[in-house]
Design a protein around this motif. Structure first.
Motif, PDB file in Angstrom:
ATOM      1  N   PRO A  38     -14.996   9.098  21.092  1.00  0.00           N
ATOM      2  CA  PRO A  38     -13.742   8.372  21.152  1.00  0.00           C
ATOM      3  C   PRO A  38     -13.210   7.951  19.785  1.00  0.00           C
ATOM      4  O   PRO A  38     -13.855   7.199  19.073  1.00  0.00           O
ATOM      5  N   HIS A  39     -12.085   8.471  19.440  1.00  0.00           N
ATOM      6  CA  HIS A  39     -11.288   7.990  18.320  1.00  0.00           C
ATOM      7  C   HIS A  39     -12.048   7.867  17.003  1.00  0.00           C
ATOM      8  O   HIS A  39     -12.031   6.823  16.360  1.00  0.00           O
ATOM      9  N   LEU A  40     -12.720   8.920  16.591  1.00  0.00           N
ATOM     10  CA  LEU A  40     -13.467   8.860  15.339  1.00  0.00           C
ATOM     11  C   LEU A  40     -12.559   8.655  14.140  1.00  0.00           C
ATOM     12  O   LEU A  40     -12.948   7.995  13.184  1.00  0.00           O
ATOM     13  N   ALA A  41     -11.354   9.199  14.160  1.00  0.00           N
ATOM     14  CA  ALA A  41     -10.439   8.990  13.034  1.00  0.00           C
ATOM     15  C   ALA A  41     -10.126   7.515  12.882  1.00  0.00           C
ATOM     16  O   ALA A  41      -9.920   7.022  11.781  1.00  0.00           O
ATOM     17  N   ARG A  42     -10.102   6.800  13.990  1.00  0.00           N
ATOM     18  CA  ARG A  42      -9.816   5.371  13.962  1.00  0.00           C
ATOM     19  C   ARG A  42     -10.914   4.606  13.208  1.00  0.00           C
ATOM     20  O   ARG A  42     -10.656   3.558  12.624  1.00  0.00           O
ATOM     21  N   VAL A  43     -12.125   5.122  13.215  1.00  0.00           N
ATOM     22  CA  VAL A  43     -13.231   4.452  12.527  1.00  0.00           C
ATOM     23  C   VAL A  43     -12.908   4.283  11.048  1.00  0.00           C
ATOM     24  O   VAL A  43     -13.048   3.193  10.492  1.00  0.00           O
ATOM     25  N   TRP A  44     -12.465   5.349  10.400  1.00  0.00           N
ATOM     26  CA  TRP A  44     -12.183   5.262   8.966  1.00  0.00           C
ATOM     27  C   TRP A  44     -11.004   4.328   8.711  1.00  0.00           C
ATOM     28  O   TRP A  44     -10.990   3.581   7.743  1.00  0.00           O
ATOM     29  N   HIS A  45     -10.035   4.350   9.617  1.00  0.00           N
ATOM     30  CA  HIS A  45      -8.875   3.474   9.489  1.00  0.00           C
ATOM     31  C   HIS A  45      -9.306   2.012   9.618  1.00  0.00           C
ATOM     32  O   HIS A  45      -8.873   1.155   8.847  1.00  0.00           O
ATOM     33  N   VAL A  46     -10.151   1.727  10.606  1.00  0.00           N
ATOM     34  CA  VAL A  46     -10.629   0.358  10.815  1.00  0.00           C
ATOM     35  C   VAL A  46     -11.453  -0.097   9.617  1.00  0.00           C
ATOM     36  O   VAL A  46     -11.314  -1.233   9.147  1.00  0.00           O
ATOM     37  N   MET A  47     -12.300   0.782   9.109  1.00  0.00           N
ATOM     38  CA  MET A  47     -13.098   0.410   7.933  1.00  0.00           C
ATOM     39  C   MET A  47     -12.188   0.058   6.760  1.00  0.00           C
ATOM     40  O   MET A  47     -12.435  -0.915   6.050  1.00  0.00           O
ATOM     41  N   ASP A  48     -11.148   0.835   6.585  1.00  0.00           N
ATOM     42  CA  ASP A  48     -10.205   0.577   5.503  1.00  0.00           C
ATOM     43  C   ASP A  48      -9.577  -0.805   5.663  1.00  0.00           C
ATOM     44  O   ASP A  48      -9.426  -1.543   4.702  1.00  0.00           O
ATOM     45  N   LYS A  49      -9.233  -1.171   6.892  1.00  0.00           N
ATOM     46  CA  LYS A  49      -8.608  -2.467   7.163  1.00  0.00           C
ATOM     47  C   LYS A  49      -9.596  -3.624   7.047  1.00  0.00           C
ATOM     48  O   LYS A  49      -9.193  -4.769   6.871  1.00  0.00           O
ATOM     49  N   ALA A  50     -10.891  -3.356   7.152  1.00  0.00           N
ATOM     50  CA  ALA A  50     -11.910  -4.406   7.116  1.00  0.00           C
ATOM     51  C   ALA A  50     -12.278  -4.839   5.704  1.00  0.00           C
ATOM     52  O   ALA A  50     -12.991  -5.826   5.521  1.00  0.00           O
ATOM     53  N   LYS A  51     -11.804  -4.148   4.717  1.00  0.00           N
ATOM     54  CA  LYS A  51     -12.230  -4.357   3.332  1.00  0.00           C
ATOM     55  C   LYS A  51     -12.172  -5.824   2.897  1.00  0.00           C
ATOM     56  O   LYS A  51     -13.133  -6.338   2.324  1.00  0.00           O
ATOM     57  N   ASP A  52     -11.084  -6.497   3.162  1.00  0.00           N
ATOM     58  CA  ASP A  52     -10.906  -7.875   2.685  1.00  0.00           C
ATOM     59  C   ASP A  52     -11.899  -8.849   3.297  1.00  0.00           C
ATOM     60  O   ASP A  52     -12.201  -9.882   2.699  1.00  0.00           O
ATOM     61  N   ARG A  53     -12.426  -8.537   4.464  1.00  0.00           N
ATOM     62  CA  ARG A  53     -13.346  -9.436   5.162  1.00  0.00           C
ATOM     63  C   ARG A  53     -14.795  -9.281   4.700  1.00  0.00           C
ATOM     64  O   ARG A  53     -15.642 -10.090   5.061  1.00  0.00           O
ATOM     65  N   LEU A  54     -15.097  -8.244   3.950  1.00  0.00           N
ATOM     66  CA  LEU A  54     -16.491  -7.885   3.717  1.00  0.00           C
ATOM     67  C   LEU A  54     -17.114  -8.432   2.434  1.00  0.00           C
ATOM     68  O   LEU A  54     -18.325  -8.337   2.256  1.00  0.00           O
ATOM     69  N   ASN A  55     -16.339  -8.972   1.537  1.00  0.00           N
ATOM     70  CA  ASN A  55     -16.870  -9.469   0.261  1.00  0.00           C
ATOM     71  C   ASN A  55     -17.768  -8.426  -0.405  1.00  0.00           C
ATOM     72  O   ASN A  55     -18.967  -8.630  -0.597  1.00  0.00           O
ATOM     73  N   LEU A  56     -17.178  -7.307  -0.754  1.00  0.00           N
ATOM     74  CA  LEU A  56     -17.925  -6.178  -1.297  1.00  0.00           C
ATOM     75  C   LEU A  56     -18.449  -6.466  -2.696  1.00  0.00           C
ATOM     76  O   LEU A  56     -17.785  -7.112  -3.506  1.00  0.00           O
ATOM     77  N   SER A  57     -19.632  -5.936  -2.975  1.00  0.00           N
ATOM     78  CA  SER A  57     -20.180  -5.997  -4.333  1.00  0.00           C
ATOM     79  C   SER A  57     -19.415  -4.988  -5.191  1.00  0.00           C
ATOM     80  O   SER A  57     -18.630  -4.183  -4.684  1.00  0.00           O
ATOM     81  N   THR A  58     -19.674  -4.994  -6.480  1.00  0.00           N
ATOM     82  CA  THR A  58     -18.998  -4.063  -7.383  1.00  0.00           C
ATOM     83  C   THR A  58     -19.319  -2.623  -7.006  1.00  0.00           C
ATOM     84  O   THR A  58     -18.432  -1.767  -6.962  1.00  0.00           O
ATOM     85  N   GLU A  59     -20.584  -2.346  -6.714  1.00  0.00           N
ATOM     86  CA  GLU A  59     -20.993  -0.991  -6.323  1.00  0.00           C
ATOM     87  C   GLU A  59     -20.330  -0.580  -5.004  1.00  0.00           C
ATOM     88  O   GLU A  59     -19.814   0.530  -4.879  1.00  0.00           O
ATOM     89  N   GLN A  60     -20.338  -1.490  -4.041  1.00  0.00           N
ATOM     90  CA  GLN A  60     -19.707  -1.203  -2.749  1.00  0.00           C
ATOM     91  C   GLN A  60     -18.200  -0.977  -2.915  1.00  0.00           C
ATOM     92  O   GLN A  60     -17.635  -0.066  -2.309  1.00  0.00           O
ATOM     93  N   ALA A  61     -17.568  -1.781  -3.754  1.00  0.00           N
ATOM     94  CA  ALA A  61     -16.124  -1.652  -3.982  1.00  0.00           C
ATOM     95  C   ALA A  61     -15.786  -0.295  -4.595  1.00  0.00           C
ATOM     96  O   ALA A  61     -14.765   0.314  -4.250  1.00  0.00           O
ATOM     97  N   ALA A  62     -16.653   0.179  -5.485  1.00  0.00           N
ATOM     98  CA  ALA A  62     -16.417   1.492  -6.103  1.00  0.00           C
ATOM     99  C   ALA A  62     -16.518   2.605  -5.054  1.00  0.00           C
ATOM    100  O   ALA A  62     -15.687   3.522  -5.027  1.00  0.00           O
TER     101      ALA A  62
END
Length: 163
Positions: A38-62
């Protein structure tokens, strides 16, 4: 004159039908969605939208930025592919005899290019996801499940699963 007009309309309709179906081929992403859940393309879209909530490290952000760039490149490749097929269709519509082999080979080549770009984006997103902590993965997973639930309700009349 009437025969010429009928012939022109017939040929135009034939070209539009053949070339239209060539343009309507399901892209690699659509094919993957149909065959791999189900809706695998949506997964990448959702991940993209989740960025601000995740407090990414420098490595993760890259890694995240690499995935975003790969997704953008895949979208641009798809748009360019569509435009190339449209131009080819218009060129073929002007010909007395349509070169179906040329339409097909160009379509196959463009489909392959788009598929490669989408595979690159998918691998980039998988790398970004793999770099997340378990807490971050839980946050992304919750958002993905919510998106799947909403999509099922909108498109298939299914009830959203209770959380």
């Amino acid at each position: 004159m009437a025969f010429s007009m009928k012939r022109t309309l017939l040929v135009g309709s034939l070209v539009a039908g053949i070339a239209g179906s060539a343009l309507a081929w399901p892209g690699p992403q659509e094919s993957r969605e149909r065959s791999h859940g189900p809706h695998l393309a949506r997964v990448w879209h959702v991940m993209d939208k989740a960025k601000d909530r995740l407090n990414l490290s420098t490595e993760q952000a890259a890694l995240w930025q690499t995935a975003e760039n790969a997704s953008k490149a895949a979208r641009e490749k798809m748009k360019a592919s569509y435009e190339k097929m449209r131009v080819l269709r218009d060129e073929q519509a002007k010909q007395t005899v349509i070169d179906l082999a040329k339409l097909e080979s160009t379509q196959d080549e463009l489909r392959h290019e788009v598929s490669n770009a989408q595979d690159h984006a998918k691998k980039a997103w998988l790398s970004a996801y793999a770099s997340l902590t378990n807490v971050q993965k839980e946050q992304v997973s919750t958002l993905i499940k919510l998106a799947w639930s909403r999509a099922g309700t909108r498109h298939h009349g299914q009830k959203a699963p209770s959380q």
